[in-house]
Structure formats: structure tokens, C-alpha cells
Write a protein that holds these residues in place. Structure first.
Motif, PDB file in Angstrom:
ATOM      1  N   LEU A  37       6.100  26.848  26.443  1.00  0.00           N
ATOM      2  CA  LEU A  37       5.103  27.517  25.622  1.00  0.00           C
ATOM      3  C   LEU A  37       4.182  28.254  26.578  1.00  0.00           C
ATOM      4  N   LEU A  63       8.256  30.476  23.935  1.00  0.00           N
ATOM      5  CA  LEU A  63       7.387  30.558  22.763  1.00  0.00           C
ATOM      6  C   LEU A  63       6.032  31.042  23.259  1.00  0.00           C
ATOM      7  N   LEU A  64       5.486  32.053  22.603  1.00  0.00           N
ATOM      8  CA  LEU A  64       4.200  32.597  23.041  1.00  0.00           C
ATOM      9  C   LEU A  64       3.119  32.193  22.060  1.00  0.00           C
ATOM     10  N   ALA A  65       1.968  31.813  22.570  1.00  0.00           N
ATOM     11  CA  ALA A  65       0.828  31.562  21.695  1.00  0.00           C
ATOM     12  C   ALA A  65      -0.250  32.551  22.082  1.00  0.00           C
ATOM     13  N   ARG A  66      -0.859  33.204  21.088  1.00  0.00           N
ATOM     14  CA  ARG A  66      -1.870  34.223  21.363  1.00  0.00           C
ATOM     15  C   ARG A  66      -3.200  33.823  20.751  1.00  0.00           C
ATOM     16  N   PRO A  67      -3.916  32.886  21.358  1.00  0.00           N
ATOM     17  CA  PRO A  67      -5.245  32.532  20.836  1.00  0.00           C
ATOM     18  C   PRO A  67      -6.245  33.634  21.129  1.00  0.00           C
ATOM     19  N   THR A  71     -11.454  28.930  24.392  1.00  0.00           N
ATOM     20  CA  THR A  71     -11.648  27.655  23.692  1.00  0.00           C
ATOM     21  C   THR A  71     -10.400  27.327  22.876  1.00  0.00           C
ATOM     22  N   ASP A  72      -9.917  28.334  22.130  1.00  0.00           N
ATOM     23  CA  ASP A  72      -8.710  28.129  21.344  1.00  0.00           C
ATOM     24  C   ASP A  72      -7.515  27.872  22.252  1.00  0.00           C
ATOM     25  N   ALA A  75      -7.530  24.370  23.318  1.00  0.00           N
ATOM     26  CA  ALA A  75      -7.186  23.477  22.210  1.00  0.00           C
ATOM     27  C   ALA A  75      -5.678  23.478  21.981  1.00  0.00           C
ATOM     28  N   VAL A  76      -5.103  24.678  22.002  1.00  0.00           N
ATOM     29  CA  VAL A  76      -3.656  24.798  21.797  1.00  0.00           C
ATOM     30  C   VAL A  76      -2.914  24.086  22.928  1.00  0.00           C
ATOM     31  N   GLU A  79      -3.058  20.340  22.506  1.00  0.00           N
ATOM     32  CA  GLU A  79      -2.166  19.925  21.421  1.00  0.00           C
ATOM     33  C   GLU A  79      -0.707  19.925  21.888  1.00  0.00           C
ATOM     34  N   ALA A  80      -0.332  21.000  22.578  1.00  0.00           N
ATOM     35  CA  ALA A  80       1.068  21.141  23.003  1.00  0.00           C
ATOM     36  C   ALA A  80       1.414  20.130  24.094  1.00  0.00           C
ATOM     37  N   ASP A  83       1.787  16.691  22.534  1.00  0.00           N
ATOM     38  CA  ASP A  83       2.902  16.541  21.611  1.00  0.00           C
ATOM     39  C   ASP A  83       4.218  16.259  22.327  1.00  0.00           C
ATOM     40  N   GLY A  84       4.453  16.985  23.431  1.00  0.00           N
ATOM     41  CA  GLY A  84       5.668  16.732  24.192  1.00  0.00           C
ATOM     42  C   GLY A  84       6.932  17.323  23.601  1.00  0.00           C
TER      43      GLY A  84
ATOM     44  N   LEU B 339       4.763  20.960  15.699  1.00  0.00           N
ATOM     45  CA  LEU B 339       3.810  21.442  16.706  1.00  0.00           C
ATOM     46  C   LEU B 339       3.347  22.851  16.363  1.00  0.00           C
ATOM     47  N   ILE B 347      -4.900  28.572  15.277  1.00  0.00           N
ATOM     48  CA  ILE B 347      -4.993  29.986  15.697  1.00  0.00           C
ATOM     49  C   ILE B 347      -4.266  30.919  14.742  1.00  0.00           C
ATOM     50  N   ASN B 351       0.197  33.927  15.155  1.00  0.00           N
ATOM     51  CA  ASN B 351      -0.102  34.091  16.572  1.00  0.00           C
ATOM     52  C   ASN B 351       0.786  33.237  17.464  1.00  0.00           C
ATOM     53  N   GLN B 353       4.425  33.191  18.665  1.00  0.00           N
ATOM     54  CA  GLN B 353       5.449  34.222  18.574  1.00  0.00           C
ATOM     55  C   GLN B 353       6.617  33.907  19.469  1.00  0.00           C
TER      56      GLN B 353
END
Lengths: 192, 473
Positions: A37, A63-67, A71-72, A75-76, A79-80, A83-84, B339, B347, B351, B353
Motif C-alpha cells: 500500500l 494499492l494507492l491511498a490518496r489522503p 493527519t489522514d 491514520a491510514v 490502520e493498514a 491490519d496486516g 481494510l 478518506i 481515494n 486506487q
């Protein structure tokens, strides 16, 4: 005394590490080399190009996360890591982490057994990081299309420092350590 | 039941208009009147008239375009309403309903009382309704559409038999004006002349051939709710109630082999406020133990005020989720989906992707970024030539000529070219307008600098200039 590369390089699992320098993105991709991620704030104008990632690992596993802000992002990441579900999490950091944030990430990584890697701008490393690396590309006089880099370990909580010249092997898909030219027996500098 | 002004009544119920009103439908390249109210009819407008003519007749005509989809939904609502009179309700064309009231009229005190009740309720709802009641479906249709008072079926015109226009015209030319004439005529020549359809309709109206009413099934509603005797306010209490609502909902989803994709939890407060908790899931799901923890974040943010006394859980979007065999070799992606959902509640699900290959030579368009929850990974990547790891918006460089510059400055660094590999020419896709590619073809070079950085430069020969667009690993 210098540590062996294989004792530090597949990054110690269930910990959060840090990397900075011009090649830090390549370092992150090579350290992940599989499902991961990638957390990146949405305001960045440059993008990760999947075709460039292709020699390193299959972009379908990315997998891309775009907060929207850090801060976000944290948090992400927490969480990730906790979770494992994904074995590797890359976080692009833009402002310094305080000790609490760094420690929380570290605890989350421990809980989930996930490896975390923060890409940081130079000079804002967190004290909680397990190792801190500096990665910079170097010009390869021998061959073209090479990915020769110098990886230097700048901080290590359980070990000493070291520096290696490495390149990525496209065929075996792993990092090869290239002994520096100057220190090879029989080379010009060793003889003098 | 026939609703002759269904479309205009639907619109006028929402927004009453005091004056002539018409619904227009575009057909055969002209705007035609599709439906109109009583006032407009009295002014001499008719259905099928062109809208321009109607405006000429009646300058203050108010109109709206037709929405057949909304009309169909309105009719479905009326169908549900009609099940209060009998359970056997079917649709009849676009503007009618057919009820099989056999055995249920006595509950309303007889046929006449029941029809009066239907008519009164329709009038109160602002609907124009024509009713026909007869022993057969065909006859009831005829009375609803053509009946005026107390005449017999045989006195109605042949048009009341649900026939095609050409057949009706031909029958009138033969002098067979009403159903009685047709019933007395010899059958064999009629069948030879008009085909079996005419006699089928006649027999259906007279009751010689049965014509059943097909009731429609209700689509399943995936929602549960609970009213509380005393208001609650604690997060644990609300979560406990959610768990109790989730169980029957998931049972129902299981029965229909569906999975929820979007859940809405509505908490009605004592002061009539109703905060909602939305949950978008990364994959269809019907396992209460997995859904419940995902609600925790949303429920925690709700302001309970003076307490919550009603709670409703609805799966607003469902997708088919067939039962799967356990123990297949494929690893379960459930954990990853959970997850994604959890991160998505923070978010936004869009978001998170993944990258998908796209069919283009243009570097920026050779991949697409799609939300991970609504796409599947695709491994069909091909890359005949090395591509940079990072791609950024082009940054101009000072350079001249078609050969890459030997020394240049980029991002406040002065770099020396050690090795230049190229050029690779990429032409713009002329069929797509793209501002960035206005400068024409690009010659891409891979530059390995003595300082280490490996950059992706390009030169635009048609509009001379040098740019940096990427950096290699």
C-alpha cells in the motif's frame, strides 16, 4: 566494523523504517517488491509510473491511498499496519513526525507484523524509526540502463552502520550488491 | 383502472398549476403533446398535436418534457397502493392497472361501494381515474376506456376490444360498428379477413377464453428498523441495536444471495433530527460479524442529542453475491476488502486506487488510476522500452538543438550528461485534444548524469525546447 548487507536489507519485519535521498522512491519499491500500500497525499503533482515499476514488481499488486493531508495519511498508515492484510506499507511524509506519532506507527507495525517504510525529506527523521537509510543514484561507467545506487544506513537501532553500492537485477528481481570499484582487490586505488 | 392523465397528474401533484398544462414528448423529430390536463383539453388542445400549434392556440400553456421512467415508477407505486383492495394486481399497459377482485368485494360492502371508495381516494390524491368493472378482463378494459353509463358491452364500439387501428378502421368500413354487431357476424370470414387476433380479443371480452391477471412480485426490501420505548444515547447501546438489526438484514440478504454494498443507518432522535451513518463497502458483504465493526467509526461521530428512539438500517445498494465453495485454493481477499472499507470510511472509498494498464503510447495516458473498490487488478502490462519510475509535469530546461545538452541546470542542480540514450519519438494522439501535446512530436532521451540522477528528457523539434518529465530508478 561493518554489518553484512543481508542482515539489514530485506528490512526487518514488523518495524517502521525511514529512507531519504534522491532515490528513496526506488528504495521503497525495491524494499516492497510485492503487494504493498503506497500512501501519498493527494496534492502531489508527480505520479508513480507503473511501467517504471514493472522491472521491480507487478503494478497490479500495488494499492494507492490518496489522503488529503498528513493527519489522514498517518491514520491510514496506522490502520493498514495494524491490519496486516498487506505485508508492506509505504508512507510519504512531508512534515516531521513527533515522537508519539512515530511510536504509534511502530506499535501498529508490531501488532500487524507489517513492515512500514516512511519516505522522508532530508533532516526530519523520527527517533522511533528502526533504521534510516540514505539512497542516491550513482553514475555507472560500465553499463547503460543500470540502476546503480548507493545505499547508506544512517541509523540502526540494533546494529551498526554500513554503505553499499547496489543495483536491481531485472531477471532475478532482487537487489545485487556491487562491491565499490575503489575497494576491489586489484583495482587501481587498491594498488596505489 | 385507467389513469388517462397519469403523466400530467404526476407532475401536477408535485406542483399545482392553475391553467392549461401539457406534457410534451419528442417523437418523429417534433415536440408533440403527450398528456394534458382538463383545462387544456377544454381549450381545444388534443393529444398528438404538435407543441408549436398548441402554443399558437393557447399562448399561456405551461409545459414540461415527458419522463416515461418516472411515470412507470409512479404506476408501480399505484400498483402497490391498489393491493389494499385485493392481492391480485397487475399492470395493464403504460397507464392502467388490472385488479382481480373476485372474492374481495364483500370486504368493502359490495362492488359499487368498492368502486366508489377507489374513485374517492383517487380524487383526493388528485388523479383522474376511470374504472370499469366486469366479469372479464377485456370487458372491464372496454368499460374503463369507452363506458359512459349503464350500457351493455355489446353497445360499445369495436375500438373497445384492444385492436389495432387499421383493424378498427376496416371493421367500421364493413359496417360493424359495435361489439354486438361483431359478435353476431359470421366468424369464419372474419378470421380469414383479419386473422385470429380479432376473434381472440372478442372471445376474451365475452368470456369464452380466459385471460388471467398476472400479479407482480414485490422487489425485496433490504431494510430493518426498531422503535425503542426509551431513548438511548450511549455508543455501545447504539452498536448493540445495530447488531440486532444486522442479523435479520443479513439473513434476508443470505436468502436472496445478495450482498450489501452501501448501508445507511438512520438514527431518529427525540427532537426529530435524524443523523445518518453511511457505510460504503469495498466488496459486497453479508456477514454481520464483519460489517458491525465497520460501523464503529461512523456511530461514534453521531451526536445523540437528547437520545435516539428509532433506528433503521437499510442496504441502499445491493449486489448479487452467490454462495461460494469453501476451501478453494484462492486466498480469501476478504481481509484486504475490509481494510479498504475501513480506510475508505476515513478518506473516502474513491481515494484508494489501483493502477490499470491503458492502451496508449503517451506516457501520461499509458495507465489509468481507478478506485480499488470498483475495479479488479489487471496484470496485462507491456513495456517495450524502459520507463521512468516517477513522472512529473514537464519542467523546461535551457537547451538548444536536437542533441541533448552536455550540461544543464535542473531544480537548482547543475548536471553533466554522462550518457544519453535515445531518441525515442512519440507522436501526439491527434484524435484526442490535449493541451500539453500542442507542441507536436517529442523525442525522448534517457540521460544518465555524472552526478548520478537518471532523467527522462524530451525535445520538441516542431517547437524547439527541452523538458524534463521523469526520473528513472
Amino acid at each position: 566494523m561493518r554489518v553484512d548487507f543481508h542482515t539489514v536489507f530485506p528490512l526487518r519485519p514488523a518495524r517502521v523504517h525511514e529512507v531519504y535521498g534522491p532515490s528513496s522512491m526506488s528504495f521503497a519499491a525495491m524494499a516492497a517488491a510485492g503487494a504493498c500500500l503506497w500512501i501519498r497525499e493527494s496534492w502531489h503533482s508527480d505520479t508513480l509510473m507503473p511501467q517504471g515499476l514493472l522491472p521491480i514488481f507487478n503494478p497490479a499488486r500495488l494499492l494507492l491511498a490518496r489522503p488529503k493531508d498528513q493527519t489522514d495519511a498517518l491514520a491510514v498508515a496506522e490502520e493498514a499496519l495494524k491490519d496486516g492484510a498487506l505485508p508492506f506499507v509505504v508512507i510519504e511524509i512531508t512534515r516531521p513526525l513527533n515522537l508519539r506519532e512515530g511510536r504509534r506507527l511502530q506499535l501498529a507495525a508490531k501488532a500487524g507484523g507489517t513492515t512500514g517504510l516512511c519516505i522522508i525529506p532530508e533532516g526530519i527523521g523520527s527517533n522511533a524509526a528502526e533504521t534510516r537509510w540514505h539512497a542516491a543514484p550513482i553514475f555507472d561507467t560500465q553499463s547503460e540502463d543500470s540502476t546503480l545506487m548507493r545505499w547508506e544506513i544512517k541509523k540502526n537501532k540494533s546494529g551498526t552502520f554500513g554503505a553499499w553500492n547496489v543495483r536491481w537485477d531485472h531477471k532475478t528481481r532482487r537487489v545485487h550488491v556491487v562491491s565499490p570499484v575503489g575497494e576491489r582487490p586489484g583495482s587501481a586505488r587498491a594498488r596505489s | 383502472m385507467w389513469f388517462p392523465r397519469l403523466a400530467s397528474d404526476r407532475v401536477l401533484r408535485a406542483r399545482a398549476v392553475d391553467g392549461p398544462f401539457a406534457i410534451t414528448l419528442k417523437s418523429n423529430n417534433t415536440e408533440q403533446i403527450y398528456c394534458l390536463n382538463k383545462r387544456a383539453e377544454r381549450l381545444g388542445l388534443t393529444r398528438g398535436m404538435s407543441f408549436a400549434d398548441a402554443r399558437a392556440f393557447c399562448p399561456d400553456l405551461i409545459s414540461q418534457p415527458a419522463r416515461p421512467d418516472l411515470d412507470a415508477r409512479f404506476l408501480a407505486m399505484l400498483r402497490r397502493w391498489a393491493t389494499r383492495y385485493c392481492p391480485w394486481v397487475g399492470r395493464d399497459g403504460m397507464h392502467g392497472l388490472v385488479l382481480d377482485v373476485t372474492g374481495s368485494t364483500h370486504l368493502w360492502g359490495g362492488e359499487a361501494e368498492m368502486l366508489a371508495d377507489i374513485q374517492a381516494r383517487a380524487k383526493r390524491a388528485g388523479l383522474t381515474l376511470r374504472l370499469g368493472c366486469a366479469g372479464t378482463r377485456g370487458a372491464a378494459w372496454a368499460f374503463a376506456h369507452f363506458g359512459t353509463g349503464k350500457e351493455a358491452l355489446t353497445d360499445l364500439p369495436v375500438a373497445a376490444l384492444r385492436l389495432e387501428d387499421t383493424t378498427i378502421t376496416a371493421l367500421q368500413r364493413l359496417g360493424l360498428r359495435n361489439i354486438g354487431d361483431l359478435a353476431e357476424a359470421a366468424r369464419a370470414p372474419l378470421a380469414r379477413r383479419f386473422g385470429p387476433d380479432l376473434l381472440l380479443r372478442l372471445d376474451q371480452a365475452m368470456g369464452h377464453i380466459p385471460e388471467p391477471v398476472t400479479p407482480e412480485t414485490e422487489p425485496p426490501q433490504f431494510a430493518t428498523r426498531m422503535s425503542l420505548p426509551e431513548p438511548v444515547g450511549l455508543t455501545e447501546d447504539v452498536m448493540g441495536l445495530t447488531a440486532r438489526l444486522l442479523d435479520p438484514l443479513c439473513d434476508k440478504l443470505n436468502r436472496y444471495e445478495m450482498g450489501a454494498r452501501h448501508l445507511t443507518l438512520t438514527l431518529r432522535r427525540v427532537d426529530q433530527g435524524s443523523p445518518q451513518v453511511e457505510l460504503r463497502l469495498a466488496a459486497p458483504m453479508r456477514d454481520p460479524h464483519r460489517i458491525l465493526p465497520l460501523f464503529e467509526r461512523g456511530v461514534g461521530e453521531v451526536d445523540a442529542g437528547f437520545g435516539i428512539d428509532q433506528i433503521r438500517l437499510e442496504a441502499t445498494q445491493v449486489e448479487p453475491l452467490p454462495v461460494q465453495q469453501i476451501g478453494s485454493a484462492q486466498t480469501s481477499p476478504d481481509q484486504l476488502n475490509d481494510l479498504i472499507t475501513r480506510i475508505g470510511t476515513r478518506i473516502g472509498l474513491d481515494n484508494i486506487q489501483r493502477v490499470l494498464p491503458a492502451d496508449s503510447h503517451i506516457p501520461e495516458r499509458s495507465f489509468t488510476i481507478a478506485p480499488a473498490a470498483f475495479s479488479t487488478p489487471d496484470s496485462a502490462w507491456s513495456c517495450p522500452r524502459p520507463r521512468p519510475l516517477r513522472l512529473f509535469p514537464p519542467e523546461p530546461l535551457a537547451g538548444h538543438g536536437a542533441e541533448p545538452p552536455a550540461r544543464f541546470r535542473w531544480r537548482r542542480m547543475s548536471l553533466t550528461t554522462g550518457r544519453a540514450i535515445g531518441p525515442e519519438r512519440i507522436a501526439p494522439e491527434w484524435w484526442l485534444p490535449d493541451e500539453a501535446w500542442r507542441s507536436g512530436v517529442r523525442d525522448y532521451w534517457r540521460i544518465e548524469t555524472r552526478e548520478g540522477r537518471r532523467l527522462w528528457l524530451y525535445h520538441t523539434p516542431q517547437n524547439p525546447g527541452w523538458f524534463v518529465q521523469g526520473e528513472f530508478a
